[in-house]
Design a protein around this motif. Structure first.
Motif, mmCIF file in Angstrom:
data_model
loop_
_atom_site.group_PDB
_atom_site.id
_atom_site.type_symbol
_atom_site.label_atom_id
_atom_site.label_comp_id
_atom_site.label_asym_id
_atom_site.label_seq_id
_atom_site.Cartn_x
_atom_site.Cartn_y
_atom_site.Cartn_z
ATOM 1 N N THR A 190 -7.246 -6.189 -4.933
ATOM 2 C CA THR A 190 -5.809 -5.909 -4.719
ATOM 3 C C THR A 190 -5.174 -6.653 -5.433
ATOM 4 O OG1 THR A 190 -6.096 -6.893 -2.098
ATOM 5 C CG2 THR A 190 -4.724 -7.035 -2.950
ATOM 6 N N GLN A 191 -3.906 -5.731 -6.150
ATOM 7 C CA GLN A 191 -3.114 -6.614 -6.598
ATOM 8 C C GLN A 191 -0.940 -7.291 -6.126
ATOM 9 O OE1 GLN A 191 -3.855 -5.263 -11.420
ATOM 10 N NE2 GLN A 191 -3.213 -3.757 -10.107
ATOM 11 N N TYR A 192 -0.483 -7.951 -6.259
ATOM 12 C CA TYR A 192 0.720 -7.924 -5.863
ATOM 13 C C TYR A 192 1.757 -8.725 -6.997
ATOM 14 C CZ TYR A 192 -0.825 -13.073 -5.269
ATOM 15 O OH TYR A 192 -1.085 -14.682 -5.579
ATOM 16 N N LEU A 193 3.446 -8.104 -6.900
ATOM 17 C CA LEU A 193 3.749 -8.698 -6.951
ATOM 18 C C LEU A 193 5.598 -9.264 -6.368
ATOM 19 C CD1 LEU A 193 4.073 -6.157 -10.599
ATOM 20 C CD2 LEU A 193 3.153 -7.955 -10.681
ATOM 21 N N VAL A 194 6.188 -10.359 -6.875
ATOM 22 C CA VAL A 194 7.390 -10.580 -5.678
ATOM 23 C C VAL A 194 8.315 -10.245 -6.943
ATOM 24 C CG1 VAL A 194 8.129 -12.682 -4.953
ATOM 25 C CG2 VAL A 194 5.711 -12.180 -4.671
ATOM 26 N N ALA A 195 9.190 -9.744 -6.627
ATOM 27 C CA ALA A 195 10.303 -9.533 -7.841
ATOM 28 C C ALA A 195 11.945 -9.960 -6.755
ATOM 29 C CB ALA A 195 10.328 -8.215 -7.956
ATOM 30 N N ARG A 196 12.345 -9.959 -7.490
ATOM 31 C CA ARG A 196 13.811 -10.698 -7.182
ATOM 32 C C ARG A 196 14.867 -9.573 -7.675
ATOM 33 N NH1 ARG A 196 16.612 -14.504 -11.393
ATOM 34 N NH2 ARG A 196 18.466 -14.615 -10.003
ATOM 35 N N PRO A 197 16.232 -9.245 -7.176
ATOM 36 C CA PRO A 197 17.041 -8.513 -8.038
ATOM 37 C C PRO A 197 18.110 -8.744 -9.223
ATOM 38 C CG PRO A 197 17.336 -8.982 -5.504
ATOM 39 C CD PRO A 197 16.226 -9.459 -6.078
ATOM 40 N N ASP A 198 18.896 -8.126 -10.124
ATOM 41 C CA ASP A 198 19.253 -8.567 -10.660
ATOM 42 C C ASP A 198 20.787 -8.211 -10.795
ATOM 43 O OD1 ASP A 198 17.101 -10.228 -12.309
ATOM 44 O OD2 ASP A 198 16.886 -7.883 -13.052
ATOM 45 N N PHE A 245 -0.904 -3.476 -4.007
ATOM 46 C CA PHE A 245 -0.901 -2.455 -4.163
ATOM 47 C C PHE A 245 -2.558 -2.772 -5.320
ATOM 48 C CE2 PHE A 245 1.412 -4.310 -7.572
ATOM 49 C CZ PHE A 245 0.516 -4.260 -9.140
ATOM 50 N N HIS A 246 -2.802 -1.531 -4.944
ATOM 51 C CA HIS A 246 -4.243 -1.366 -5.757
ATOM 52 C C HIS A 246 -5.045 -2.072 -7.078
ATOM 53 C CE1 HIS A 246 -6.439 -0.038 -1.171
ATOM 54 N NE2 HIS A 246 -6.664 -1.321 -1.367
ATOM 55 N N ASN A 247 -5.645 -2.292 -7.233
ATOM 56 C CA ASN A 247 -6.081 -2.020 -8.539
ATOM 57 C C ASN A 247 -7.245 -0.909 -8.684
ATOM 58 O OD1 ASN A 247 -7.477 -2.892 -11.579
ATOM 59 N ND2 ASN A 247 -7.978 -4.791 -10.693
ATOM 60 N N TYR A 248 -5.838 0.127 -10.418
ATOM 61 C CA TYR A 248 -6.669 1.276 -10.296
ATOM 62 C C TYR A 248 -8.217 0.982 -11.311
ATOM 63 C CZ TYR A 248 -6.359 -0.068 -15.357
ATOM 64 O OH TYR A 248 -6.026 -0.542 -16.616
ATOM 65 N N LEU A 249 -8.678 -0.142 -11.099
ATOM 66 C CA LEU A 249 -10.282 0.142 -11.802
ATOM 67 C C LEU A 249 -11.005 0.447 -10.443
ATOM 68 C CD1 LEU A 249 -10.497 -3.267 -13.979
ATOM 69 C CD2 LEU A 249 -10.426 -0.548 -14.578
ATOM 70 N N TRP A 250 -10.367 0.520 -9.015
ATOM 71 C CA TRP A 250 -11.453 0.316 -8.015
ATOM 72 C C TRP A 250 -11.099 1.442 -7.558
ATOM 73 C CZ3 TRP A 250 -14.081 -2.551 -4.463
ATOM 74 C CH2 TRP A 250 -14.092 -4.452 -4.529
ATOM 75 N N GLU A 251 -9.812 2.506 -8.684
ATOM 76 C CA GLU A 251 -10.505 3.730 -7.701
ATOM 77 C C GLU A 251 -11.631 4.569 -7.668
ATOM 78 O OE1 GLU A 251 -7.911 8.206 -8.482
ATOM 79 O OE2 GLU A 251 -8.435 6.421 -10.230
ATOM 80 N N GLN A 253 2.882 -12.940 -9.884
ATOM 81 C CA GLN A 253 2.168 -11.731 -10.159
ATOM 82 C C GLN A 253 0.440 -12.571 -9.697
ATOM 83 O OE1 GLN A 253 1.939 -9.534 -14.519
ATOM 84 N NE2 GLN A 253 0.304 -8.632 -13.391
ATOM 85 N N GLY A 254 0.070 -11.850 -8.840
ATOM 86 C CA GLY A 254 -1.042 -12.682 -8.541
ATOM 87 C C GLY A 254 -2.232 -11.131 -8.415
ATOM 88 N N ARG A 255 -3.741 -11.702 -8.399
ATOM 89 C CA ARG A 255 -4.370 -10.985 -7.854
ATOM 90 C C ARG A 255 -5.864 -11.567 -7.147
ATOM 91 N NH1 ARG A 255 -3.935 -10.695 -12.900
ATOM 92 N NH2 ARG A 255 -3.029 -8.777 -13.856
ATOM 93 N N GLY A 306 1.117 -1.446 -0.086
ATOM 94 C CA GLY A 306 0.331 -0.163 0.276
ATOM 95 C C GLY A 306 0.641 1.699 -0.050
ATOM 96 N N VAL A 307 2.249 1.314 -0.764
ATOM 97 C CA VAL A 307 3.148 1.807 -0.543
ATOM 98 C C VAL A 307 3.320 2.744 -1.585
ATOM 99 C CG1 VAL A 307 5.333 1.328 -0.320
ATOM 100 C CG2 VAL A 307 5.840 3.488 1.550
ATOM 101 N N LEU A 308 3.464 2.244 -2.750
ATOM 102 C CA LEU A 308 3.201 2.772 -4.125
ATOM 103 C C LEU A 308 2.469 4.065 -4.231
ATOM 104 C CD1 LEU A 308 3.963 -0.555 -5.946
ATOM 105 C CD2 LEU A 308 5.645 0.659 -4.645
#
Length: 495
Positions: free
Chosen positions: A240-248, A161-167, A207-209, A132-134
């Protein structure tokens, strides 16, 4: 009882905003807002406890307990505390929020800093949480770049983060007094977030919702959020949307890792010698582990002869299986393996041993963390894979891609490669899925997905057997696969 480990406290840096930067007005507005709502936030959390409980459940699923966790925008610290970290550090730029978090969770550490000017004195973390910080960051790119010194090669960054469709609906909820008032904020699509991760040096691995109905409605809400919200197309409407990322980090260190090649063998006497003769050298040292599975031919005798014949040139180790099934054989060999990298090579040699360097190159270079073979890219003869097998492989590829939220084309390919340290984590968490996989492939895939490993596929040219017959009972084992899919759907997709 588990005790949290704490470092000596670092000084707060309220991070005064320099005069008149381009983002000054936005950042000042956000900071003033969260100072104003700091002590009323708990009331809003209670009012929307159903939504916040789901966020906690998601983060606990993605982040194992007793990890080193950094949360940016930690608020009152409730979410960080729910993860039971071995080391938990929360950063927020609202002094009132930090004071509240310290009062409520003295076992954790909280700092007052601006995320764009982060200074954590060289600490690194297993997980970095952006929940919820982005939407409240004036410069998301700078924050993601600034987090890289807090990462090691195994770090995962989790963004929720939130789905922008829900604004419009969320704004309406604020006006009706059902949601805590919010300042002006960024509204990002998942494509926007993926792009921000890409340009700052991260690879998205999952990535998921989730969450169609964020308020508890008896019977209806749980069913919608557990099942309907995970279905194709409908999932795009989730809040709700979420992503998991790894550093390159680029190439691995110059020292080449060692490799263990596991060959489960049952009724494969005619392929054993070829497996040894055709196996290329991999890394700084290659060991070859045969596990013989109570064969009806002379596989055990041939393995012994070949091991003695090539023993001075190759590091060959031999085991006789006590249990049943390929999965049991693989687990036995993995427990005994000494290499940094673990590889499975089926004894029928339908995946050529000469292709193993391709797998090694991908994992050793850091371009993937769990490498799965794919037999469905290049043309293959009907003798190698009959049309019904091809159809089944494609079907299960689609099903597991849906269940794991990661694209997979050929889940049934026997050649799988991973780091031994990751296998040890998969084995330690095996109780979550149970121990009923007779093949071994899905035990590894499920575990890799649960650990948020970067799963990639290497295409191979699938060859017909030159000796013996397949040990697979297609109909019976197809039913087992379907049962495993149903089980995984409850543990992963519809958890």
């Amino acid at each position: 009882m588990w005790k949290y480990r704490r470092r000596a406290p670092m000084p707060d840096r309220p991070s005064p905003i320099p005069p008149n930067p381009p983002d000054y007005a936005f950042k000042e507005e956000i900071q003033k807002h969260f100072e104003a709502v700091a002590y009323s936030q708990q009331r809003w959390r209670r009012r929307n406890r159903y939504y916040y409980a789901d966020i906690e459940a998601l983060c606990r699923f993605l982040i194992p307990a007793h990890s080193r966790v950094l949360q940016i925008g930690s608020g009152n610290g409730d979410l960080l505390a729910s993860l039971e970290p071995a080391v938990g550090l929360g950063v927020d730029f609202s002094p009132s929020m930090v004071t509240l978090a310290r009062e409520q969770h003295p076992e954790l550490q909280f700092l007052c800093q601006d995320a764009e000017q982060l200074d954590l004195e060289g600490q690194t973390f297993d997980y970095i949480l952006l929940v919820g910080v982005l939407g409240h960051l004036a410069d998301i790119q700078s924050v993601l770049e600034g987090l890289r010194p807090c990462c090691h090669r195994r770090t995962r960054v989790v963004a929720v983060f939130h789905n922008y469709l829900w604004e419009p609906l969320l704004r309406l909820g604020e006006r009706l007094g059902e949601r805590m008032p919010q300042p002006a904020q960024n509204w990002l699509s998942d494509t926007d977030v993926r792009n921000l991760f890409a340009i700052t040096g991260y690879t998205v691995v999952k990535q998921g919702r989730r969450m169609l109905l964020p308020r508890r409605v008896p019977l209806v809400a749980d069913w919608l959020n557990r099942y309907a919200a995970r279905l194709p197309l409908i999932e795009h409407l989730c809040l709700t949307q979420y992503l998991v990322a790894r550093p390159d980090f680029g190439p691995q260190p110059a020292a080449l890792p060692t490799c263990s090649v596991i060959v489960p063998a049952r009724n494969e006497a005619g392929n054993i010698r070829a497996a040894v003769e055709r196996l290329p050298a991999l890394g700084s040292h290659t060991e070859l582990l045969f596990v013989e599975g109570n064969s009806q031919d002379d596989t055990w005798q041939v393995i012994g002869e070949v091991a003695r014949e090539y023993g001075e040139r190759l590091d060959i180790r031999v085991f006789k299986q006590k249990g049943k099934g390929k999965g049991d054989a693989v687990r036995l060999a993995f427990e005994q393996a000494k290499g940094d990298i673990l590889m499975i090579l089926d004894a029928d040699l339908t995946v050529p041993p000469e292709d193993l360097p391709k797998f090694y190159a991908v994992i050793a270079s850091g371009r993937g963390e769990f490498i799965n073979g794919s037999r469905l890219i290049y043309p293959r003869s009907r003798e190698a894979m009959p049309w019904l097998n091809t159809l089944a492989n494609k079907f299960f590829g689609v099903v597991f891609s849906f269940l794991l939220d990661q694209p997979l084309k050929d889940t049934l390919c026997g050649t799988k490669v991973l780091w031994r340290e990751d296998y040890e984590k998969i084995a330690a968490g095996r109780a979550y899925f149970g121990d009923f996989d007779p093949f071994g492939d899905f035990d590894l895939l499920f575990g890799a997905a649960k650990l948020n490993l970067h799963i990639v596929e290497v295409p191979i040219r699938y060859q017909p057997r030159t000796y013996g017959q397949s040990n697979i009972a297609h109909f019976r084992e197809g039913l087992v696969l379907l049962r495993m899919c149903l089980f995984a759907s409850q543990r992963i997709k519809f958890n």
